[in-house]
Design a protein around this motif. Structure first.
Motif, PDB file in Angstrom:
ATOM      1  N   ASP A 198     142.522  74.421  44.458  1.00 48.54           N
ATOM      2  CA  ASP A 198     142.941  73.272  43.928  1.00 48.54           C
ATOM      3  C   ASP A 198     141.259  72.483  43.878  1.00 48.54           C
ATOM      4  O   ASP A 198     140.247  72.958  44.190  1.00 48.54           O
ATOM      5  CB  ASP A 198     143.883  72.550  44.312  1.00 48.54           C
ATOM      6  N   LEU A 199     141.339  71.188  43.049  1.00 48.05           N
ATOM      7  CA  LEU A 199     140.414  70.478  42.858  1.00 48.05           C
ATOM      8  C   LEU A 199     139.434  70.236  44.095  1.00 48.05           C
ATOM      9  O   LEU A 199     138.204  70.070  44.118  1.00 48.05           O
ATOM     10  CB  LEU A 199     140.776  69.235  42.162  1.00 48.05           C
ATOM     11  N   ARG A 200     140.392  70.007  45.187  1.00 45.65           N
ATOM     12  CA  ARG A 200     139.760  69.642  46.535  1.00 45.65           C
ATOM     13  C   ARG A 200     139.088  70.894  47.236  1.00 45.65           C
ATOM     14  O   ARG A 200     138.419  70.639  48.196  1.00 45.65           O
ATOM     15  CB  ARG A 200     140.911  68.901  47.510  1.00 45.65           C
ATOM     16  N   GLY A 201     139.290  72.128  46.544  1.00 44.50           N
ATOM     17  CA  GLY A 201     138.808  73.473  47.158  1.00 44.50           C
ATOM     18  C   GLY A 201     139.583  73.804  48.283  1.00 44.50           C
ATOM     19  O   GLY A 201     139.322  74.787  48.840  1.00 44.50           O
ATOM     20  N   GLU A 202     140.858  73.343  48.322  1.00 47.15           N
ATOM     21  CA  GLU A 202     141.794  73.879  49.128  1.00 47.15           C
ATOM     22  C   GLU A 202     142.478  75.202  48.453  1.00 47.15           C
ATOM     23  O   GLU A 202     142.959  75.042  47.304  1.00 47.15           O
ATOM     24  CB  GLU A 202     142.891  73.072  49.583  1.00 47.15           C
ATOM     25  N   ALA A 225     149.388  81.785  41.046  1.00 44.03           N
ATOM     26  CA  ALA A 225     149.821  80.566  42.114  1.00 44.03           C
ATOM     27  C   ALA A 225     150.405  79.664  41.262  1.00 44.03           C
ATOM     28  O   ALA A 225     150.288  79.586  39.903  1.00 44.03           O
ATOM     29  CB  ALA A 225     148.589  79.972  42.683  1.00 44.03           C
ATOM     30  N   VAL A 226     151.179  78.708  42.120  1.00 46.11           N
ATOM     31  CA  VAL A 226     152.013  77.832  41.204  1.00 46.11           C
ATOM     32  C   VAL A 226     151.440  76.357  41.806  1.00 46.11           C
ATOM     33  O   VAL A 226     151.351  76.269  42.961  1.00 46.11           O
ATOM     34  CB  VAL A 226     153.582  78.095  41.752  1.00 46.11           C
ATOM     35  N   VAL A 227     151.139  75.368  40.679  1.00 38.09           N
ATOM     36  CA  VAL A 227     150.442  74.472  41.119  1.00 38.09           C
ATOM     37  C   VAL A 227     151.779  73.313  41.070  1.00 38.09           C
ATOM     38  O   VAL A 227     152.575  73.315  40.121  1.00 38.09           O
ATOM     39  CB  VAL A 227     149.615  73.553  40.310  1.00 38.09           C
ATOM     40  N   ARG A 228     152.290  72.765  42.154  1.00 38.52           N
ATOM     41  CA  ARG A 228     153.343  71.799  42.171  1.00 38.52           C
ATOM     42  C   ARG A 228     152.816  70.339  41.977  1.00 38.52           C
ATOM     43  O   ARG A 228     153.749  69.633  41.522  1.00 38.52           O
ATOM     44  CB  ARG A 228     154.402  71.984  43.210  1.00 38.52           C
ATOM     45  N   ASP A 229     151.994  70.008  42.320  1.00 40.68           N
ATOM     46  CA  ASP A 229     151.489  68.733  42.317  1.00 40.68           C
ATOM     47  C   ASP A 229     150.442  68.564  41.376  1.00 40.68           C
ATOM     48  O   ASP A 229     149.331  68.884  41.218  1.00 40.68           O
ATOM     49  CB  ASP A 229     150.643  68.212  43.741  1.00 40.68           C
ATOM     50  N   HIS A 230     151.097  67.908  40.009  1.00 39.74           N
ATOM     51  CA  HIS A 230     150.234  67.822  38.957  1.00 39.74           C
ATOM     52  C   HIS A 230     148.991  67.190  39.050  1.00 39.74           C
ATOM     53  O   HIS A 230     148.311  66.956  38.183  1.00 39.74           O
ATOM     54  CB  HIS A 230     151.156  67.415  37.611  1.00 39.74           C
ATOM     55  N   SER A 231     148.968  66.327  39.981  1.00 39.79           N
ATOM     56  CA  SER A 231     147.867  65.394  40.097  1.00 39.79           C
ATOM     57  C   SER A 231     146.529  66.178  40.439  1.00 39.79           C
ATOM     58  O   SER A 231     145.472  65.498  40.513  1.00 39.79           O
ATOM     59  CB  SER A 231     148.119  64.227  41.290  1.00 39.79           C
ATOM     60  N   SER A 234     142.612  69.862  38.229  1.00 42.52           N
ATOM     61  CA  SER A 234     142.128  71.318  37.862  1.00 42.52           C
ATOM     62  C   SER A 234     142.105  72.257  39.180  1.00 42.52           C
ATOM     63  O   SER A 234     142.504  71.963  40.126  1.00 42.52           O
ATOM     64  CB  SER A 234     140.654  71.153  37.527  1.00 42.52           C
ATOM     65  N   ALA A 235     141.886  73.293  38.713  1.00 49.19           N
ATOM     66  CA  ALA A 235     142.029  74.503  39.810  1.00 49.19           C
ATOM     67  C   ALA A 235     140.909  75.603  39.367  1.00 49.19           C
ATOM     68  O   ALA A 235     140.691  75.710  38.265  1.00 49.19           O
ATOM     69  CB  ALA A 235     143.468  75.257  39.813  1.00 49.19           C
ATOM     70  N   SER A 236     140.569  76.367  40.284  1.00 49.94           N
ATOM     71  CA  SER A 236     139.670  77.505  40.072  1.00 49.94           C
ATOM     72  C   SER A 236     140.120  78.779  40.723  1.00 49.94           C
ATOM     73  O   SER A 236     140.655  78.742  41.538  1.00 49.94           O
ATOM     74  CB  SER A 236     137.978  77.163  40.667  1.00 49.94           C
ATOM     75  N   VAL A 249     133.792  83.005  39.297  1.00 48.22           N
ATOM     76  CA  VAL A 249     134.582  81.910  39.179  1.00 48.22           C
ATOM     77  C   VAL A 249     134.946  81.097  37.819  1.00 48.22           C
ATOM     78  O   VAL A 249     133.967  81.045  37.159  1.00 48.22           O
ATOM     79  CB  VAL A 249     134.107  80.699  40.080  1.00 48.22           C
ATOM     80  N   VAL A 250     136.253  80.977  37.736  1.00 44.05           N
ATOM     81  CA  VAL A 250     136.526  80.215  36.547  1.00 44.05           C
ATOM     82  C   VAL A 250     137.449  78.957  36.850  1.00 44.05           C
ATOM     83  O   VAL A 250     138.283  79.030  37.659  1.00 44.05           O
ATOM     84  CB  VAL A 250     137.376  81.265  35.731  1.00 44.05           C
ATOM     85  N   ARG A 251     136.994  77.650  36.329  1.00 47.85           N
ATOM     86  CA  ARG A 251     137.677  76.519  36.586  1.00 47.85           C
ATOM     87  C   ARG A 251     138.394  76.129  35.314  1.00 47.85           C
ATOM     88  O   ARG A 251     138.087  76.123  34.323  1.00 47.85           O
ATOM     89  CB  ARG A 251     136.919  75.478  37.001  1.00 47.85           C
TER      90      ARG A 251
END
Ligand code: NAG
Ligand code: NAG
Ligand code: NAG
Length: 270
Positions: A198-202, A225-231, A234-236, A249-251
């Protein structure tokens, strides 16, 4: 009595040597003659060691690679049999014998792809070049030298690597739960590591991951992967080759909540 024990082991020189000790030469002159007769072929050849590369050789798919080996002491290998093989000694990857290539003994998939490097063969230094390396060339090789009765070999480890395509991203609604992210890339070797962050690198837990072996021996990876927290915003997707320690890497930026079932694609090069 000792003659009975002698006959089944005519080539066993150590037993003969032991018998020479057991029966003094002066009392058994016939054994002395026989002993030297058996030793004669060995006297022509010089004992040698075969030395291969100490470390594994790394090569990219499509490149050429040399698999070198040399003799110690640096005696000439010109009149020896020299072969590179994998699982079976024959057919082999490459065979040099009677001072020329032995194409008839070559594995089909190496035909037309090998060159014998013999510039320094008189110093026992040779190599075989494999052209246009394929994923299937990965693994262990042995170079084998045979001079009359004496043969020795060394092990060569070849590590083939391939960096795949830029990841392709697919995004779609995942019910009411969030957004499904799918990352696909082709042309990897060996099996790469795939991560969604995720955006924070987690690291995001993967919903699914697959590795598919293609006809060319290269691997296609797919990870979702599923992103549940829409806040997250971005994701990579990162795909890493463990041998080369290189990654692609693609973001992507994730839009706000998607209430409908529309699927769409977005690809943003990193
Ligand atoms: C090989 O040995 C010869 C002498 O036996 C020596 O002159 C030569 O330099 C050696 N070559 C290598 C590459 O060690
Ligand atoms: C042969 O030996 C010479 C001198 O040691 C060296 O410069 C050359 O690179 C060697 N050639 C090959 C193909 O290994
Ligand atoms: C999306 O949902 C609507 C109704 O909410 C439905 O009519 C439509 O067929 C769905 N589209 C797809 C691609 O599932």
């Amino acid at each position: 009595m000792h003659l009975l024990g002698f006959s089944p082991c005519l080539t066993c020189t150590s037993l003969l040597s032991a018998m020479m000790v057991a029966f003094p030469v002066s009392s058994q002159p016939r054994y002395l003659i026989f002993f030297f007769f058996l030793q004669l072929p060995m006297l022509d050849s010089v004992q040698f060691d075969v030395i291969g590369p100490v470390k594994p050789i790394l090569v990219m798919v499509g490149e050429d690679v040399d698999l070198p080996c040399h003799l110690s002491p640096n005696i000439s290998a010109e009149s020896m049999e020299v072969r590179w093989y994998r699982n079976k000694i024959s057919p082999a990857v490459y065979v040099y014998q009677k001072e020329k290539d032995q194409k008839g003994e070559q594995i089909k998939e190496y035909q037309g792809r090998t060159t014998f490097v013999r510039d320094n063969i008189t110093e026992g230094n040779v190599a075989v070049t494999i052209h246009n390396v394929r994923a299937s060339d990965d693994g262990q090789y042995r170079c084998f030298f045979k001079d009359d009765q004496i043969y020795e070999e060394a092990i060569i480890e070849l590590k083939v690597a391939s960096l795949g395509s830029d990841p392709h991203i697919h995004m779609e609604a995942y019910g009411d739960e969030g957004i499904l992210l799918e990352c696909t890339s082709v042309g990897w070797y060996p099996v790469p590591q795939v991560l969604w962050k995720d955006l924070r690198g987690e690291i995001l837990p993967l919903l699914s991951v697959s590795q598919t072996l293609n006809g060319d021996g290269l691997i296609t990876v797919e990870a979702s992967a599923v992103v549940r927290d829409h806040s997250v915003g971005s994701a990579s997707c990162s795909i890493q080759n463990p041998l080369l320690n290189l990654e692609k890497v693609v973001r992507i930026s994730i839009p706000g909540y998607i209430a409908d079932n529309t699927s769409f694609q977005r690809q943003t090069p990193f």
